[in-house]
Design a protein around this motif. Structure first.
Motif, PDB file in Angstrom:
ATOM      1  N   GLY A 134      18.891   2.185   1.882  1.00  0.00           N
ATOM      2  CA  GLY A 134      18.083   1.589   2.947  1.00  0.00           C
ATOM      3  C   GLY A 134      16.812   2.359   3.245  1.00  0.00           C
ATOM      4  N   GLN A 135      16.503   3.358   2.395  1.00  0.00           N
ATOM      5  CA  GLN A 135      15.256   4.106   2.655  1.00  0.00           C
ATOM      6  C   GLN A 135      14.074   3.460   1.931  1.00  0.00           C
ATOM      7  N   GLU A 136      12.914   3.573   2.586  1.00  0.00           N
ATOM      8  CA  GLU A 136      11.703   2.978   1.998  1.00  0.00           C
ATOM      9  C   GLU A 136      11.329   3.669   0.695  1.00  0.00           C
ATOM     10  N   ALA A 143       1.269  -0.214   1.973  1.00  0.00           N
ATOM     11  CA  ALA A 143       0.852   1.141   2.342  1.00  0.00           C
ATOM     12  C   ALA A 143       0.334   1.224   3.771  1.00  0.00           C
ATOM     13  N   PHE A 144      -0.167   0.117   4.311  1.00  0.00           N
ATOM     14  CA  PHE A 144      -0.789   0.154   5.646  1.00  0.00           C
ATOM     15  C   PHE A 144      -0.223  -0.958   6.533  1.00  0.00           C
ATOM     16  N   ILE A 196       5.157  -8.578   3.679  1.00  0.00           N
ATOM     17  CA  ILE A 196       5.065  -7.843   2.409  1.00  0.00           C
ATOM     18  C   ILE A 196       5.159  -6.363   2.774  1.00  0.00           C
ATOM     19  N   GLU A 197       6.266  -5.752   2.388  1.00  0.00           N
ATOM     20  CA  GLU A 197       6.531  -4.375   2.837  1.00  0.00           C
ATOM     21  C   GLU A 197       7.030  -3.524   1.686  1.00  0.00           C
ATOM     22  N   SER A 221       7.190  -1.498  -6.626  1.00  0.00           N
ATOM     23  CA  SER A 221       8.093  -2.524  -6.104  1.00  0.00           C
ATOM     24  C   SER A 221       7.824  -2.723  -4.625  1.00  0.00           C
ATOM     25  N   CYS A 222       7.991  -3.966  -4.177  1.00  0.00           N
ATOM     26  CA  CYS A 222       7.834  -4.228  -2.753  1.00  0.00           C
ATOM     27  C   CYS A 222       8.774  -5.346  -2.337  1.00  0.00           C
TER      28      CYS A 222
END
Ligand code: HEM
Length: 558
Positions: free
Chosen positions: A490-492, A335-336, A482-483, A512-513
């Motif tokens: 391909g979108q977040e 998230a950050f 870690i994203e 999910s990450c």
């Protein structure tokens, strides 16, 4: 019998019947009046006491304020009440019992830390303590006194500050194995974190590691702990409604279906005792906490239920809390992302790629240390500060009465969410914990957070948890990007920083990450260190013949 006699006798029977009906009606009216008078007297007393207590909503007869409780996350509601009444300390009646909620760091410090001796006890906890079957045999629930001192001392012999430094070797190895497992199986990062945390306390307690993510200590015990934590949040549905109407717990279980979930009570005790007894007889490891407990048992007259609770607490209090903290860390990274480059820069400069961070690096990693503190602060796992404290005699705060034996709860959510100490509190911002930063604010203790509770009841495993959380977060930051995950296009995939469970120990709802190593040399190091760690940990390999499910129908262990 003449016709006259018949009529007379019929009349006298009717008369008797009428008198009986009248008697019953009078009795009924009498009882009703008595009930009403008792209710009024009780309510008058509640209102009289209410005027002396810290502010809060006016209670109703019998139910107090229970009807006002939200379905979920009451800590947010109590935070709002504190703002509404413009008082950091408020009263909320659960049935006929006033509970006191502390919503600010300074008031918590003033009451629970500075008057630690006075607030060292626990109140009566019907659901969490008595119905669970272990009640006063477990340190977590114990009233303050000699037996609590014995249990606290014995717990310190296992996980006190002096002890936990000795555990650094296998704690570090287990954290290396966690990184190794996440590298190969990133989708199940949560389970690998749970295995890590459970294995560390299992080695301490039983001298046996938890090597597999399908070990029943994870699949059964942790799952039950999480469920129990969800049930024990103040609420108006079962089982917590019994705190409002304690008489509901007095029915015999065979006619009270609502008591069925409590089973025979103590089956967890029987399971933990069996594990402890088995480890005492078979473990070759020293130090091994259960061996120490069995040695000390005669000196302190420990009964099996007490041995079970002292070892069971390692899992009950230690594994879900530690792993949930790591899951929160992963959520914060997603998230950050803007907070990560500073950590990577520091880790690359101090540690490099050919080894992972160690405890010796800690003094040279101020930003990573601040990052760990912010994880503890941002979404503290024990969101209402664990179990309530209770004063052993009447106390006063700003002239308001805090009655003896009352339920006094530190609302960690509100404490860590206060704009005065933590501007923009929902923003994950490690800079708050860097003393030369403009984001840092005064706080009543040196650590800058109250995640582990207060005073004499402060978490017994704090040293172990802080040590393990530092090494694991430092390693995971060093090892991975870690994203947010990406979808097919391909979108977040967005993450929700408010999607947390409703438990006494909360954790993020599943998300999910994407977790990938930061570089090829780092990947090689994770693999090499993971393999070496597994070799070093092999001395703790072992099996148990017990699972929790075998104990479902067994009685308590006495
Ligand atoms: C991130 C990890 C952890 C957090 C956030 C945490 C938090 C807490 C909190 C808030 C309390 C209540 C304190 C109070 O009443 O003021 C507590 C109590 C306790 N914790 Fe922890 N804990 C953690 C890990 C552990 C570990 C690893 C162990 C042991 C291995 C442990 C053992 C205990 C025990 C035995 C108590 C009861 C102490 C008493 O009532 O006297 N905890 N913990």
């Amino acid at each position: 019998m003449s016709a006259n006699h018949l009529v007379e006798s019929l009349d006298s029977k009717r008369l008797e019947g009428s008198i009986l009906t009248l008697d019953l009606s009078l009795l009924f009216i009498g009882l009703l009046c008595l009930g009403l008078v008792t209710l009024l007297a009780d309510y008058a007393y509640m209102l009289y006491i209410h005027r002396k207590l810290p502010p809060g909503p006016i209670p109703l007869p019998l139910i107090g304020n229970t009807h006002l409780l939200p379905e979920n996350k009451p800590w947010i509601y109590f935070e709002a009440l504190a703002k509404q009444y413009d008082s950091p300390v408020i009263t909320f009646w659960i049935g006929r019992n006033p509970t006191i909620w502390i919503n600010d760091a300074w008031a918590a410090s003033e009451l629970l830390d500075k008057k630690a001796a006075l607030y060292a006890s626990r109140p009566r906890m019907l659901v969490f303590s008595e119905l669970s079957g272990v009640g006063q045999y477990n340190l977590v629930n114990m009233y303050y006194g000699d037996r609590w001192r014995v249990h606290r001392k014995l717990t310190h012999q296992g996980v006190g500050l002096q002890q936990v430094r000795k555990y650094r070797g296998f704690q570090n190895n287990e954290s290396q194995v966690m990184a190794f497992n996440i590298l190969h199986d990133p989708e199940r990062f949560v389970t690998h974190m749970e295995r890590y945390a459970t294995s560390v306390v299992s080695i301490i307690g039983f001298g046996r590691r938890v090597a597999s993510i399908s070990d029943p200590l994870i699949t059964q015990v942790l799952a039950i702990m999480q469920r129990a934590a969800e049930l024990n949040v103040p609420g108006k549905s079962f089982p917590m409604i019994m705190e409002t109407f304690p008489w509901l717990a007095k029915f015999p279980k065979r006619i009270a279906p609502w008591l069925k979930p409590f089973g025979k009570g103590g089956r967890g005790s029987a399971f933990y005792y069996a594990l402890a007894d088995e480890a005492n007889k078979t473990s070759q490891q020293e130090p091994c906490y259960v061996k120490q407990l069995f040695r000390e048992a005669p000196k302190y007259n420990l009964i099996p239920t007490e041995i079970a609770s002292l070892t069971g607490n390692l899992f009950g209090a230690g594994s879900d809390t530690s792993s949930s903290t790591l899951v929160t860390f992963a959520l914060a990274c997603c998230a950050f992302p803007e907070t990560l480059p500073a950590a990577w820069e520091e880790l690359d400069r101090v540690v490099g790629s050919h080894r992972s961070p160690s405890w010796e690096d800690e003094p040279h990693l101020p930003y990573v240390k601040a990052f760990v503190k912010e994880v503890f602060r941002w979404r503290s796992v024990a969101i209402i500060g664990g179990q309530p404290h209770s004063p052993t005699k009447d106390d006063y705060w700003k002239g308001y009465l805090i009655p003896k034996n009352s339920w006094v709860q530190g609302n960690t959510w509100a404490i860590h969410h206060n704009e005065r100490e933590f501007p923009e509190p929902d923003r994950f911002n490690p800079n708050r914990f860097l003393c030369d930063s403009s984001d840092s604010r005064p706080f009543p203790n040196d650590k800058g957070y109250m995640t582990f509770g207060w005073g004499r009841r402060v978490c017994s495993g704090q040293g172990l948890a802080e040590q393990g959380t530092f090494i694991s977060i430092a390693r995971l930051l060093w090892a991975f990007r870690i994203e947010k995950a990406r979808n097919k296009d391909g979108q977040e995939v967005p993450v929700d920083i408010f999607a947390y469970t409703n438990g006494l120990n909360m954790r993020p709802e599943p998300f999910s990450c994407s977790i990938v190593p930061r570089s090829e040399p780092i990947r090689d190091t994770i693999v090499a260190e993971g393999k070496e760690a597994l070799l070093e940990l092999s001395v703790y390999d072992g099996e148990t013949k017990y699972t929790l499910s075998q104990f479902y129908e067994k009685p308590n262990v006495g």
